[in-house]
Design a protein around this motif. Structure first.
Motif, PDB file in Angstrom:
ATOM      1  N   PHE A 137       0.813  -1.214   0.000  1.00  0.00           N
ATOM      2  CA  PHE A 137       0.000   0.000   0.000  1.00  0.00           C
ATOM      3  C   PHE A 137       0.848   1.265   0.000  1.00  0.00           C
ATOM      4  O   PHE A 137       0.356   2.349  -0.317  1.00  0.00           O
ATOM      5  CB  PHE A 137      -0.993   0.003   1.171  1.00  0.00           C
ATOM      6  N   LYS A 138       2.126   1.124   0.322  1.00  0.00           N
ATOM      7  CA  LYS A 138       3.020   2.283   0.310  1.00  0.00           C
ATOM      8  C   LYS A 138       3.775   2.425  -1.009  1.00  0.00           C
ATOM      9  O   LYS A 138       4.128   3.544  -1.399  1.00  0.00           O
ATOM     10  CB  LYS A 138       4.012   2.195   1.473  1.00  0.00           C
ATOM     11  N   ILE A 139       4.025   1.308  -1.690  1.00  0.00           N
ATOM     12  CA  ILE A 139       4.794   1.386  -2.936  1.00  0.00           C
ATOM     13  C   ILE A 139       3.922   1.260  -4.181  1.00  0.00           C
ATOM     14  O   ILE A 139       4.414   1.395  -5.303  1.00  0.00           O
ATOM     15  CB  ILE A 139       5.921   0.334  -2.976  1.00  0.00           C
ATOM     16  N   GLY A 140       2.619   1.006  -4.001  1.00  0.00           N
ATOM     17  CA  GLY A 140       1.700   0.992  -5.135  1.00  0.00           C
ATOM     18  C   GLY A 140       1.815  -0.219  -6.038  1.00  0.00           C
ATOM     19  O   GLY A 140       1.370  -0.192  -7.189  1.00  0.00           O
ATOM     20  N   MET A 141       2.376  -1.298  -5.531  1.00  0.00           N
ATOM     21  CA  MET A 141       2.508  -2.549  -6.281  1.00  0.00           C
ATOM     22  C   MET A 141       2.212  -3.702  -5.343  1.00  0.00           C
ATOM     23  O   MET A 141       2.357  -3.572  -4.131  1.00  0.00           O
ATOM     24  CB  MET A 141       3.937  -2.702  -6.833  1.00  0.00           C
ATOM     25  N   ARG A 142       1.804  -4.828  -5.923  1.00  0.00           N
ATOM     26  CA  ARG A 142       1.514  -5.987  -5.087  1.00  0.00           C
ATOM     27  C   ARG A 142       1.944  -7.273  -5.783  1.00  0.00           C
ATOM     28  O   ARG A 142       2.075  -7.329  -7.007  1.00  0.00           O
ATOM     29  CB  ARG A 142       0.024  -6.044  -4.707  1.00  0.00           C
ATOM     30  N   LYS A 143       2.185  -8.283  -4.969  1.00  0.00           N
ATOM     31  CA  LYS A 143       2.468  -9.616  -5.492  1.00  0.00           C
ATOM     32  C   LYS A 143       1.178 -10.208  -6.071  1.00  0.00           C
ATOM     33  O   LYS A 143       0.100  -9.868  -5.588  1.00  0.00           O
ATOM     34  CB  LYS A 143       2.978 -10.521  -4.354  1.00  0.00           C
ATOM     35  N   PRO A 144       1.248 -11.042  -7.083  1.00  0.00           N
ATOM     36  CA  PRO A 144       2.432 -11.671  -7.674  1.00  0.00           C
ATOM     37  C   PRO A 144       2.964 -10.953  -8.913  1.00  0.00           C
ATOM     38  O   PRO A 144       3.701 -11.556  -9.687  1.00  0.00           O
ATOM     39  CB  PRO A 144       1.904 -13.053  -8.055  1.00  0.00           C
ATOM     40  N   ASN A 145       2.604  -9.693  -9.113  1.00  0.00           N
ATOM     41  CA  ASN A 145       3.005  -8.991 -10.333  1.00  0.00           C
ATOM     42  C   ASN A 145       4.524  -8.896 -10.455  1.00  0.00           C
ATOM     43  O   ASN A 145       5.234  -8.626  -9.479  1.00  0.00           O
ATOM     44  CB  ASN A 145       2.390  -7.592 -10.355  1.00  0.00           C
ATOM     45  N   LYS A 146       5.003  -9.095 -11.655  1.00  0.00           N
ATOM     46  CA  LYS A 146       6.441  -9.111 -11.936  1.00  0.00           C
ATOM     47  C   LYS A 146       7.114  -7.812 -11.506  1.00  0.00           C
ATOM     48  O   LYS A 146       8.254  -7.812 -11.026  1.00  0.00           O
ATOM     49  CB  LYS A 146       6.661  -9.356 -13.430  1.00  0.00           C
ATOM     50  N   GLU A 147       6.409  -6.686 -11.647  1.00  0.00           N
ATOM     51  CA  GLU A 147       7.021  -5.385 -11.391  1.00  0.00           C
ATOM     52  C   GLU A 147       7.501  -5.233  -9.952  1.00  0.00           C
ATOM     53  O   GLU A 147       8.513  -4.576  -9.700  1.00  0.00           O
ATOM     54  CB  GLU A 147       6.040  -4.256 -11.722  1.00  0.00           C
ATOM     55  N   ILE A 148       6.811  -5.855  -9.002  1.00  0.00           N
ATOM     56  CA  ILE A 148       7.210  -5.673  -7.608  1.00  0.00           C
ATOM     57  C   ILE A 148       8.491  -6.448  -7.304  1.00  0.00           C
ATOM     58  O   ILE A 148       9.348  -5.978  -6.555  1.00  0.00           O
ATOM     59  CB  ILE A 148       6.070  -6.072  -6.637  1.00  0.00           C
ATOM     60  N   PHE A 149       8.648  -7.613  -7.921  1.00  0.00           N
ATOM     61  CA  PHE A 149       9.887  -8.369  -7.739  1.00  0.00           C
ATOM     62  C   PHE A 149      11.049  -7.648  -8.424  1.00  0.00           C
ATOM     63  O   PHE A 149      12.146  -7.554  -7.864  1.00  0.00           O
ATOM     64  CB  PHE A 149       9.728  -9.788  -8.282  1.00  0.00           C
ATOM     65  N   ASP A 150      10.796  -7.135  -9.619  1.00  0.00           N
ATOM     66  CA  ASP A 150      11.832  -6.375 -10.326  1.00  0.00           C
ATOM     67  C   ASP A 150      12.257  -5.153  -9.519  1.00  0.00           C
ATOM     68  O   ASP A 150      13.442  -4.808  -9.460  1.00  0.00           O
ATOM     69  CB  ASP A 150      11.321  -5.925 -11.699  1.00  0.00           C
ATOM     70  N   PHE A 151      11.288  -4.505  -8.898  1.00  0.00           N
ATOM     71  CA  PHE A 151      11.554  -3.301  -8.103  1.00  0.00           C
ATOM     72  C   PHE A 151      12.484  -3.614  -6.932  1.00  0.00           C
ATOM     73  O   PHE A 151      13.468  -2.904  -6.696  1.00  0.00           O
ATOM     74  CB  PHE A 151      10.232  -2.727  -7.593  1.00  0.00           C
ATOM     75  N   VAL A 152      12.187  -4.677  -6.202  1.00  0.00           N
ATOM     76  CA  VAL A 152      13.002  -5.051  -5.043  1.00  0.00           C
ATOM     77  C   VAL A 152      14.404  -5.475  -5.479  1.00  0.00           C
ATOM     78  O   VAL A 152      15.404  -5.072  -4.870  1.00  0.00           O
ATOM     79  CB  VAL A 152      12.327  -6.169  -4.230  1.00  0.00           C
ATOM     80  N   LEU A 153      14.473  -6.266  -6.535  1.00  0.00           N
ATOM     81  CA  LEU A 153      15.779  -6.717  -7.027  1.00  0.00           C
ATOM     82  C   LEU A 153      16.637  -5.539  -7.475  1.00  0.00           C
ATOM     83  O   LEU A 153      17.814  -5.428  -7.096  1.00  0.00           O
ATOM     84  CB  LEU A 153      15.598  -7.693  -8.195  1.00  0.00           C
ATOM     85  N   LYS A 154      16.055  -4.648  -8.266  1.00  0.00           N
ATOM     86  CA  LYS A 154      16.816  -3.533  -8.820  1.00  0.00           C
ATOM     87  C   LYS A 154      17.246  -2.550  -7.743  1.00  0.00           C
ATOM     88  O   LYS A 154      18.404  -2.106  -7.722  1.00  0.00           O
ATOM     89  CB  LYS A 154      15.986  -2.811  -9.883  1.00  0.00           C
ATOM     90  N   GLU A 155      16.332  -2.207  -6.838  1.00  0.00           N
ATOM     91  CA  GLU A 155      16.653  -1.200  -5.823  1.00  0.00           C
ATOM     92  C   GLU A 155      17.782  -1.655  -4.905  1.00  0.00           C
ATOM     93  O   GLU A 155      18.530  -0.825  -4.371  1.00  0.00           O
ATOM     94  CB  GLU A 155      15.412  -0.868  -4.991  1.00  0.00           C
ATOM     95  N   ASN A 156      17.921  -2.959  -4.736  1.00  0.00           N
ATOM     96  CA  ASN A 156      18.928  -3.481  -3.812  1.00  0.00           C
ATOM     97  C   ASN A 156      20.073  -4.207  -4.506  1.00  0.00           C
ATOM     98  O   ASN A 156      20.910  -4.817  -3.841  1.00  0.00           O
ATOM     99  CB  ASN A 156      18.250  -4.417  -2.804  1.00  0.00           C
ATOM    100  N   ALA A 157      20.102  -4.108  -5.846  1.00  0.00           N
ATOM    101  CA  ALA A 157      21.160  -4.742  -6.647  1.00  0.00           C
ATOM    102  C   ALA A 157      21.294  -6.225  -6.309  1.00  0.00           C
ATOM    103  O   ALA A 157      22.390  -6.740  -6.070  1.00  0.00           O
ATOM    104  CB  ALA A 157      22.490  -4.014  -6.446  1.00  0.00           C
ATOM    105  N   LEU A 158      20.150  -6.921  -6.289  1.00  0.00           N
ATOM    106  CA  LEU A 158      20.134  -8.342  -5.960  1.00  0.00           C
ATOM    107  C   LEU A 158      20.154  -9.181  -7.232  1.00  0.00           C
ATOM    108  O   LEU A 158      19.486  -8.854  -8.214  1.00  0.00           O
ATOM    109  CB  LEU A 158      18.875  -8.698  -5.157  1.00  0.00           C
ATOM    110  N   ASN A 159      20.899 -10.267  -7.194  1.00  0.00           N
ATOM    111  CA  ASN A 159      20.904 -11.243  -8.273  1.00  0.00           C
ATOM    112  C   ASN A 159      19.769 -12.228  -8.002  1.00  0.00           C
ATOM    113  O   ASN A 159      19.737 -12.868  -6.947  1.00  0.00           O
ATOM    114  CB  ASN A 159      22.257 -11.962  -8.305  1.00  0.00           C
ATOM    115  N   ALA A 160      18.840 -12.350  -8.947  1.00  0.00           N
ATOM    116  CA  ALA A 160      17.682 -13.225  -8.749  1.00  0.00           C
ATOM    117  C   ALA A 160      18.103 -14.655  -8.434  1.00  0.00           C
ATOM    118  O   ALA A 160      17.479 -15.331  -7.610  1.00  0.00           O
ATOM    119  CB  ALA A 160      16.790 -13.201  -9.988  1.00  0.00           C
ATOM    120  N   GLU A 161      19.172 -15.126  -9.060  1.00  0.00           N
ATOM    121  CA  GLU A 161      19.611 -16.507  -8.866  1.00  0.00           C
ATOM    122  C   GLU A 161      20.196 -16.744  -7.476  1.00  0.00           C
ATOM    123  O   GLU A 161      20.351 -17.893  -7.061  1.00  0.00           O
ATOM    124  CB  GLU A 161      20.642 -16.875  -9.935  1.00  0.00           C
TER     125      GLU A 161
END
Length: 210
Positions: free
Chosen positions: A149-173
């Motif tokens: 409700f604070k970031i305007g995205m919700r699971k399971p949409n791809k955009e929320i996972f991409d957002f978390v990965l990108k913002e924290n420079a995380l490797n999905a694997e």
């Protein structure tokens, strides 16, 4: 049950309700049925929900608007307190051993919280934490907390996972996602993240060697 391999994975993303915090959807369904909304189970469940709930969880409508929308489902007028209490019925306890686990693993992994939640639940949950443990959120345990409700995205949409990965420079694997809803786990898997589905009777304590 699968154990998380610390040699392979460096990051863990946790869901909140049903993973960290105990919840029971049926308590809220039954509470609304008692208020006269007999079709509430058709409007809201763990797997599917009416768009009004999605809109509330992504901040597109505020709490007052949400309460008005829920009230429309009743044949008799409902006050905001009754609706709020019924909505919060699903929120249960947070066992201290789960906090102990988070404290233990945060030195080994980068850990994050990713929750589909809403303002009413967050206020109630924060009050519970303050009363029970003396703090209002889990910021001391997680590197970052992502609330739908604070970031305007919700699971399971791809955009929320991409957002978390990108913002924290995380490797999905190198990342694990833990959730009690299979559709959310599937969303993570489709993004290349290792997904773990917690089913009834399982807890996060089962995933780690103590």
């Amino acid at each position: 049950m699968l154990k998380i391999d610390s040699n392979k994975y460096k990051n863990i993303i946790f869901d909140l309700g049903g993973v960290i915090l105990n919840i029971d959807y049926t308590l809220t369904v039954n509470a609304f049925i008692e208020l006269g909304i007999n079709n509430f189970e058709g409007l809201y469940s763990k797997a599917n929900q009416n768009p009004v709930f999605d809109n509330y969880e992504t901040g597109k409508i505020n709490s007052n608007e949400f309460i008005k929308e829920i009230s429309k489902q009743s044949k008799t007028p409902l006050d905001s307190i009754s609706i709020t209490n019924a909505w919060n019925s699903m929120l249960l306890d947070l066992p201290s051993e789960r906090l102990d686990l988070l404290e233990k693993i945060k030195s080994k992994y980068r850990i994050f919280l990713l929750s589909n939640t809403n303002e009413i639940h967050w206020i109630s949950y924060s009050s519970y934490l303050k009363k029970t443990y003396g703090f209002e959120d889990l910021s001391n345990y997680f590197e970052k907390q992502y609330l739908s409700f604070k970031i305007g995205m919700r699971k399971p949409n791809k955009e929320i996972f991409d957002f978390v990965l990108k913002e924290n420079a995380l490797n999905a694997e190198e990342t694990v996602f833990i959730d009690d809803s299979i559709q959310h786990v599937q969303g993570a898997l489709e993004r290349g993240i290792m997904g773990i589905h917690l089913t009834a009777g399982q807890t996060i304590l089962d995933l780690f060697n103590h």
